[in-house]
Design a protein around this motif. Structure first.
Motif, mmCIF file in Angstrom:
data_model
loop_
_atom_site.group_PDB
_atom_site.id
_atom_site.type_symbol
_atom_site.label_atom_id
_atom_site.label_comp_id
_atom_site.label_asym_id
_atom_site.label_seq_id
_atom_site.Cartn_x
_atom_site.Cartn_y
_atom_site.Cartn_z
ATOM 1 N N PRO A 68 35.641 51.399 29.980
ATOM 2 C CA PRO A 68 35.941 51.941 28.650
ATOM 3 C C PRO A 68 35.171 51.259 27.516
ATOM 4 N N ASP A 69 35.077 49.928 27.520
ATOM 5 C CA ASP A 69 34.372 49.233 26.447
ATOM 6 C C ASP A 69 32.879 49.526 26.480
ATOM 7 N N VAL A 99 27.529 38.769 13.360
ATOM 8 C CA VAL A 99 28.424 39.920 13.503
ATOM 9 C C VAL A 99 29.410 39.663 14.642
ATOM 10 N N CYS A 100 28.897 39.169 15.766
ATOM 11 C CA CYS A 100 29.756 38.892 16.919
ATOM 12 C C CYS A 100 30.776 37.801 16.594
ATOM 13 N N PRO A 121 30.692 48.173 14.485
ATOM 14 C CA PRO A 121 32.031 48.086 15.076
ATOM 15 C C PRO A 121 31.953 47.783 16.565
ATOM 16 N N LEU A 122 32.563 46.673 16.966
ATOM 17 C CA LEU A 122 32.520 46.238 18.357
ATOM 18 C C LEU A 122 33.929 45.872 18.815
ATOM 19 N N SER A 123 34.219 46.170 20.063
ATOM 20 C CA SER A 123 35.462 45.664 20.636
ATOM 21 C C SER A 123 35.322 44.155 20.815
ATOM 22 N N GLN A 124 36.445 43.464 20.950
ATOM 23 C CA GLN A 124 36.403 42.021 21.184
ATOM 24 C C GLN A 124 35.620 41.700 22.461
ATOM 25 N N ARG A 125 35.827 42.492 23.474
ATOM 26 C CA ARG A 125 35.156 42.231 24.758
ATOM 27 C C ARG A 125 33.652 42.438 24.649
ATOM 28 N N ASN A 126 33.236 43.511 23.992
ATOM 29 C CA ASN A 126 31.802 43.742 23.812
ATOM 30 C C ASN A 126 31.171 42.682 22.924
ATOM 31 N N ALA A 127 31.892 42.269 21.886
ATOM 32 C CA ALA A 127 31.368 41.225 20.993
ATOM 33 C C ALA A 127 31.174 39.917 21.757
#
Length: 345
Positions: free
Chosen positions: A79-80, A127-128, A141-147
């Motif tokens: 999903p991410d 950004v991360c 816009p990033l999910s926590q996991r992707n960041a």
């Protein structure tokens, strides 16, 4: 400075496994992640475990950012990852997030005016960091996991000198020579093109570029020299044998750390990576795909310019030790950064 044909050029010039086109290759990035996992505090370990899926580690997520480069718009069962790939508006140019092309004589990242675009590696690391601190960036816009996955990867990238320092080519050098120009003012004045982080510099009259030599060959050379067959064993060895130096520790606010690390790699690129490099000729090549077919646009084969270079005879021996220190340093700093992020969360 954009590396407009870097993917195709690498495909032509690198005679090595596919992973070698990625900074440090999988082995290098996984080594950085493993070293960090050995150094982070227990609280940080717990926070990371809450973000990642079962079985994911700092080592095995370290190359994710490279795997999404060529898959924008394509579906993914995770999903991410799928959310990242489908958000073309914000992530289409994610290939450009992995580097900077700074002239070698820039004093530091902060004063290298005109060479630090808003989507470079320093900006994207920040950004991360902000995302993981709970401050989402509306432009990215990033999910926590992707960041977290991006941050781990970018820490590796920013410690590969050729992901920061860059040569700029003057084909009208003294006495008909082709020179690598370092002065940012002269580069700007003469509108000199970059060598795309040494992607256009060809070594040993072969079809391999200097950038890929740093990404992959030097890591392999290091593993062979130290008799380490895996990234895990290499990480354990580097963590045990390379003592962190005082200047590895960042100073000041976390928001300034990425720029500090970029400056460090820039100076290393100037003093080491390009130290003995000399251009001996320019030639035009036909850009090829990985399966050996010419890249065609508007019915015509795509061509590009490359430069054959010479280097010192001990270039590999000297620089694989630099790589050892850079991998150890990147793992140390990644741990410091993650501890700083999660100390206040």
């Amino acid at each position: 400075m954009k590396r407009s044909f870097s993917f195709f050029l690498t495909a032509l010039l690198v005679i090595a496994p596919a992973g070698s086109t990625f900074a440090w290759g999988d082995d290098g990035h996984q080594t950085v992640g493993k070293i960090a996992s050995l150094r982070i505090k227990p609280r940080t370990t717990q926070k990371i475990a809450q973000i990642l899926k079962p079985g994911e580690t700092l080592a095995n997520i370290a190359s994710w950012a490279d795997t999404v480069k060529e898959r924008m718009g394509k579906p993914d069962p995770d999903p991410d990852t799928n959310a990242f790939l489908q958000d073309i508006a914000h992530n289409e140019k994610n290939r450009e997030w992995h580097y900077d092309d700074l002239p070698l004589d820039c004093k530091n990242y902060q004063t290298c005016t005109g060479f630090t675009p808003e989507n470079d590696i320093v900006h994207m690391l920040n950004v991360c960091i902000r995302t993981l601190q709970g401050h989402a960036d509306p432009d990215h816009p990033l999910s926590q996991r992707n960041a977290l996955k991006l941050l781990v990867h970018f820490l590796g990238d920013i410690h590969q000198p050729l992901h920061v320092g860059c040569g700029f080519i003057d084909v009208q050098g003294p006495n008909g020579s082709i020179t690598i120009v370092k002065d940012p003012a002269l580069i700007t004045q003469k509108h000199l093109p970059s060598d795309r982080g040494a992607n256009q510099l060809i070594i040993d009259n072969d079809r391999k570029n200097l950038h890929s030599f740093w990404d992959f060959d030097l890591v392999t050379s290091l593993m062979l020299a130290k008799d380490k067959q895996t990234s895990d064993t290499l990480a354990l060895f580097l963590n045990q044998t390379i003592k962190p130096k005082s200047n590895w520790s960042p100073q000041g606010a976390v928001s300034t750390w990425a720029a500090q690390w970029a400056t460090d790699s820039l100076h290393l690129s100037r003093d080491q990576t390009y130290k003995s490099v000399n251009i001996i000729r320019q030639r035009t090549i036909t850009v090829m795909t990985r399966d050996g077919k010419p890249v065609v646009r508007n019915g015509q084969p795509v061509t590009d310019i490359v430069y054959d270079i010479t280097r010192a005879s001990n270039y590999e021996v000297v620089n694989r030790e630099i790589v050892a220190e850079q991998l150890a340093k990147a793992g140390f700093r990644l741990a410091k950064l993650l501890d700083a992020i999660y100390s206040s969360n």
